[in-house]
Design an enzyme around this catalytic site. Structure first.
Site, PDB file in Angstrom:
ATOM      1  N   MET A  35      84.993  43.514  21.614  1.00 22.61           N
ATOM      2  CA  MET A  35      85.593  42.610  20.622  1.00 22.61           C
ATOM      3  C   MET A  35      84.548  42.238  19.569  1.00 22.61           C
ATOM      4  SD  MET A  35      88.429  40.334  22.573  1.00 22.61           S
ATOM      5  CE  MET A  35      87.348  39.053  23.135  1.00 22.61           C
ATOM      6  N   ASN A  50      80.760  41.123  17.804  1.00 18.63           N
ATOM      7  CA  ASN A  50      79.684  40.144  17.981  1.00 18.63           C
ATOM      8  C   ASN A  50      78.733  40.663  19.069  1.00 18.63           C
ATOM      9  OD1 ASN A  50      78.903  36.928  19.106  1.00 18.63           O
ATOM     10  ND2 ASN A  50      78.503  37.641  17.065  1.00 18.63           N
ATOM     11  N   LEU A  51      78.243  41.849  18.804  1.00 21.87           N
ATOM     12  CA  LEU A  51      77.555  42.614  19.852  1.00 21.87           C
ATOM     13  C   LEU A  51      76.167  42.059  20.158  1.00 21.87           C
ATOM     14  CD1 LEU A  51      78.557  46.198  18.648  1.00 21.87           C
ATOM     15  CD2 LEU A  51      79.790  44.669  20.190  1.00 21.87           C
ATOM     16  N   HIS A 110      76.185  44.703  25.174  1.00 23.14           N
ATOM     17  CA  HIS A 110      77.073  45.736  24.620  1.00 23.14           C
ATOM     18  C   HIS A 110      76.297  47.020  24.300  1.00 23.14           C
ATOM     19  CE1 HIS A 110      79.331  42.010  23.205  1.00 23.14           C
ATOM     20  NE2 HIS A 110      80.288  42.681  23.821  1.00 23.14           N
ATOM     21  N   GLY A 147      81.311  46.147  30.987  1.00 24.90           N
ATOM     22  CA  GLY A 147      80.260  45.352  31.607  1.00 24.90           C
ATOM     23  C   GLY A 147      80.732  44.734  32.922  1.00 24.90           C
ATOM     24  N   ASP A 185      82.187  40.856  33.254  1.00 27.31           N
ATOM     25  CA  ASP A 185      83.620  40.569  33.371  1.00 27.31           C
ATOM     26  C   ASP A 185      84.127  41.329  34.594  1.00 27.31           C
ATOM     27  OD1 ASP A 185      84.089  38.944  30.922  1.00 27.31           O
ATOM     28  OD2 ASP A 185      83.285  40.743  29.987  1.00 27.31           O
ATOM     29  N   GLN A 197      87.860  41.791  35.055  1.00 32.85           N
ATOM     30  CA  GLN A 197      88.373  42.735  34.057  1.00 32.85           C
ATOM     31  C   GLN A 197      88.101  44.173  34.493  1.00 32.85           C
ATOM     32  OE1 GLN A 197      88.170  42.341  29.603  1.00 32.85           O
ATOM     33  NE2 GLN A 197      86.375  43.624  29.848  1.00 32.85           N
ATOM     34  N   SER A 253      76.538  36.777  26.559  1.00 34.55           N
ATOM     35  CA  SER A 253      77.966  36.703  26.231  1.00 34.55           C
ATOM     36  C   SER A 253      78.094  36.278  24.778  1.00 34.55           C
ATOM     37  CB  SER A 253      78.639  35.646  27.120  1.00 34.55           C
ATOM     38  OG  SER A 253      79.891  35.281  26.573  1.00 34.55           O
ATOM     39  N   SER A 254      79.108  36.821  24.115  1.00 39.30           N
ATOM     40  CA  SER A 254      79.334  36.413  22.723  1.00 39.30           C
ATOM     41  C   SER A 254      79.608  34.920  22.648  1.00 39.30           C
ATOM     42  CB  SER A 254      80.508  37.185  22.135  1.00 39.30           C
ATOM     43  OG  SER A 254      80.220  38.561  22.184  1.00 39.30           O
TER      44      SER A 254
END
Ligand code: PAF
Length: 283
Positions: A30, A32-33, A37, A149, A152, A155, A187-188
């Site tokens: 999503m 905002n790396l 990431h 990752g 999460d 997820q 985390s973003s």
């Protein structure tokens, strides 16, 4: 690295790479790396010849009172990081491109059991949004492998179940969580923390790690460990959302006989919701 915005351009670029015999990897994000990431992209470059990343802040996975509007969007900086990490193609669709018939009419993909409880309990519909957008991205790119990752953790379990249950010929790879020196998982959403909150935030991982260490030593009184953990979070000023010991694959509540365990936690610090986990290495 090319950036494309439409499914048509994406498919054409991937088809070219495939016609050259290249193995394709997908890294969905999503944006905002951060270095968590870029570690996914680096892993992708080691496992495939052509790496596709996507940046799409997916409205379908945000609840009505969540941070969709304020989620950080930093495309130029992200493009530079992806280029440096060796990404070949970036897909940055608009909401209209991803959901051309509107989100209300969108077919929803739901993975039962692993989507329920934990973050799925606190964020109703969240994993339906994730499974749906990831299914779409998988159909658009048809990658040989996709990398997510382990931060999460739920997820990753949901996507692994999705691919297994829908017979998608895609290898799912989970990459270890990247942490700051004090243990905080990158985390973003860490960008939302004030300076004082940022200093407190590593407590979540410390508590999870303490529980993990006790489990490794053979402690079986899960209820007591979790109770102590919740109290430690509260004492530090965090508001626990959940703290659980689960079976690592099914995410069902763990029994004292289970061997493959994961400790998962989520807690609010001010307005920011932090999540973290520790998958215990089997002896
Ligand atoms: O982990 C994320 O950034 C998102 O949930 C994902 C997998 C890109 C789906 O929108």
């Amino acid at each position: 690295m090319n950036t494309v915005k439409t499914v048509r351009e994406l498919r054409a670029a991937v088809a070219r790479a495939r016609s050259e015999g290249k193995r394709i990897a997908l890294v969905p994000t999503m944006g905002n790396l951060h270095s968590g990431h870029t570690a996914l992209v680096t892993k992708a470059t080691q496992r495939a010849d052509f790496v596709v990343a996507s940046i799409f802040v997916n409205p379908l996975q945000f609840g009505p009172n969540e941070d969709l509007a304020t989620y950080p969007r930093t495309l130029a900086a992200d493009q530079e990081k992806l280029l440096q990490a060796g990404c070949h193609l970036l897909f940055t669709p608009t909401v209209e491109e991803m959901y051309p018939h509107g989100m209300a009419d969108q077919t929803i993909v739901r993975v039962p059991v692993v989507s329920e409880g934990l973050c799925g309990g606190s964020r109703p519909g969240h994993f339906d949004g994730v499974s749906t957008v990831v299914s779409k991205l998988f159909n658009m790119v048809q990658p040989d492998l996709a990398i997510f990752g382990q931060k999460d953790f739920q997820q990753l379990a949901v996507i692994s179940a999705l691919v297994r249950d829908m017979n998608m010929p895609i290898q799912i790879i989970g990459e270890p969580t990247v942490r700051a020196a004090d243990g905080l998982a990158l985390s973003s959403r860490n960008g939302y923390l004030t300076e004082a909150e940022r200093a407190t935030a590593p407590v979540l991982y410390r508590v999870i790690k303490q529980i993990g260490d006790a489990l490794q030593k053979g402690e079986k009184n899960y209820a007591q460990l979790l109770d102590d953990g919740r109290k430690a979070l509260e004492t530090a000023g965090l508001r626990p959302d959940y703290l659980e010991i689960r079976q690592a694959v099914s995410l069902r509540p763990a029994t004292p006989d289970d061997q493959d365990l994961v400790v998962l936690g989520a807690a609010f610090l001010g307005k920011t919701r932090l999540i973290d986990n520790l998958h215990l290495a089997k002896e």
